[in-house]
Design an enzyme around this catalytic site. Structure first.
Site, PDB file in Angstrom:
ATOM      1  CD  GLU A  45      -2.765  -8.987   4.276  1.00  9.14           C
ATOM      2  OE1 GLU A  45      -1.709  -8.968   3.614  1.00  9.14           O
ATOM      3  OE2 GLU A  45      -2.784  -8.807   5.507  1.00  9.14           O
ATOM      4  CD  GLN A  50       3.981  -6.549  -6.655  1.00 14.68           C
ATOM      5  OE1 GLN A  50       2.753  -6.617  -6.733  1.00 14.68           O
ATOM      6  NE2 GLN A  50       4.767  -7.083  -7.546  1.00 14.68           N
ATOM      7  CG  LEU A  88      -2.676   1.113  -5.101  1.00 10.44           C
ATOM      8  CD1 LEU A  88      -2.106   2.066  -4.073  1.00 10.44           C
ATOM      9  CD2 LEU A  88      -3.949   0.477  -4.546  1.00 10.44           C
ATOM     10  CE1 TYR A 128       1.321 -12.330   3.477  1.00  7.31           C
ATOM     11  CE2 TYR A 128      -0.066 -11.195   1.867  1.00  7.31           C
ATOM     12  CZ  TYR A 128       0.573 -11.236   3.093  1.00  7.31           C
ATOM     13  OH  TYR A 128       0.431 -10.180   3.960  1.00  7.31           O
ATOM     14  CG  ASP A 146       4.980 -10.519   3.876  1.00 12.09           C
ATOM     15  OD1 ASP A 146       5.781 -11.074   4.662  1.00 12.09           O
ATOM     16  OD2 ASP A 146       4.515  -9.384   4.075  1.00 12.09           O
TER      17      ASP A 146
END
Ligand code: SF4
Length: 416
Positions: A45, A50, A88, A128, A146
């Protein structure tokens, strides 16, 4: 109006049954969907915030291999965690996970909390993520909202207000609480997200293939593209960033960024933000001669090569770039200057540098090292807390932001 639509959806149709039936048939087979391990779900998650699914998969697998549990993440160094995360982007996510894991070790015996409210107490876990973990791993009936979910629900309701507001979030949360079934609440959350990712996409929604089309007010009004309503965007600030690339032989110089703010704790080619704006000419004028050397002195910790750098600024420097790097609230326009120094691993180069006169022009510091200490050993330099010299090959062992990839590529090309 939107409230009536929401009630109609609940009363006249079983939205959750439609959605779950579709999800069962159409869901993608993703690694984090094959596990009930709350830690693995947490990792997925956080990474998926993004970042696209296909980018996340190899990082997710590598991360779990390297840190397979809360305890192993908590006992790793932040440096190691950032290195595995390297590439990342949005590195603050990795740092917050590491802090969260340490909290769980200190406060909860190295175990993940098992309900929404306790998950929210973990540093770095917001509403979230807590909702996703609680519903998927522990079967708790709680929403996980989200961007995909906001888009789908706003279109279902033809919701006329900006979706980012507290009021919209609260309203959507209440509705989802009604729609979410007691059985499979985690699948319901995942199904809504999957619908947003695969069918109800931002630019090209496939309403013809959508299981919720006949209860979707946005679709029925033929106004899908009006939703989600968004607040007007504030313009990203553009900043020209002068970057200093110091090179000696096959090594380059890196500094560690501070532990707070942008790109915290990552390594970088040191640099300075020159101007807010897009005017490259103005920025370049700003860095000629003494001005440029002043920037170098303020920015770079290494004092050994000041004299050479100063001379180079006086002769005029060549600038490379620009390349762009976008953060959430600003854009760097990166330009860089390469300063080549003698390869001091090569003894032939050593005397020339060390025999330079002691007297320096005003404002220029003398080299810090004495002759006796002046031995270059990259392993020793690696131990320095805030700066180091590394070969281009060894860069992969350090968390270097993607912002500098173009510079590394440029250096590698010039090496060939
Ligand atoms: S019908 Fe279209 S707009 Fe409505 S939820 Fe489905 S894909 Fe989205």
């Amino acid at each position: 109006m939107a409230n009536d639509v929401a009630n109609d959806i609940v009363e006249e149709h079983s939205l959750s049954s439609l959605l779950l039936a579709w999800f069962t048939l159409e869901k993608r087979d993703l690694p984090w969907r094959r596990t009930g391990d709350p830690y693995a779900i947490w990792v997925s998650e956080v990474m998926l915030q993004q970042t696209q699914v296909k980018t996340v998969i190899p990082y997710y697998e590598q991360f779990l291999q390297r840190f397979p549990s809360v305890v192993q993440l908590a006992t790793a160094s932040l440096e190691d965690v950032l290195t595995v995360w390297s590439g990342l982007g949005y590195y603050s996510r990795a740092r917050r996970m590491w802090e969260g894991a340490r909290y769980m070790c200190d406060q909860r015996g190295g175990k993940m909390p098992q309900d929404y409210d306790s998950l929210l107490l973990v540093p770095g876990i917001g509403k979230y993520t807590a909702g996703a973990i609680a519903s998927i791993a522990f079967g708790q009936r709680v929403a996980a909202i989200d961007g995909n979910v906001l888009r789908v629900v706003s279109r279902l309701l033809a919701w006329p207000e900006p979706v980012e507001t507290v009021r919209s979030h609260r309203h959507f949360g209440e509705l989802l609480g009604k729609w979410q079934p007691a059985v499979q609440p985690g699948d319901f959350n995942q199904a809504l997200m999957e619908l947003g990712a695969m069918i109800c996409t931002p630019k090209n929604p496939d309403c013809g293939g959508c299981p919720l089309a006949f209860v979707c007010e946005g679709y029925l009004q033929d106004d899908v593209f009006l939703y989600p309503v968004k607040k007007p965007k504030s313009q990203r600030q553009v900043v020209t960033r002068l970057t200093f690339v110091l090179r000696r032989g096959d090594q380059v110089y890196l500094q560690k960024r501070p532990s707070h703010g942008l790109l915290a704790d990552l390594w970088e080619f040191p640099g300075v933000e020159l101007s807010q704006g897009n005017d490259l000419k103005e920025s370049i004028l700003n860095i000629s001669g003494d001005n440029g050397f002043g920037f170098f002195q303020k920015t770079v910790s290494e004092r050994m090569f000041d004299e050479l750098v100063r001379e180079q600024f006086e002769r005029g420097i060549t600038l490379h770039g620009p390349v762009w790097y976008t953060f959430s609230h600003r854009r760097w326009k990166i330009i860089w200057a390469i300063f080549d120094f003698p390869d001091l691993d090569n003894p032939r180069n050593l005397p020339e540098l060390l025999e330079r006169p002691e007297s320096k022009p005003e404002g220029v510091s003398a080299p810090r090292e004495s002759v006796g200490e002046y031995r270059l050993d990259s392993r020793k330099d690696h131990q320095l807390e805030d700066h180091c010299w590394v070969t281009l090959q060894d860069l992969t062992g350090l968390p270097l932001p993607v912002a500098f990839t173009a510079i590394v590529d440029d250096l590698k090309t010039s090496e060939e």
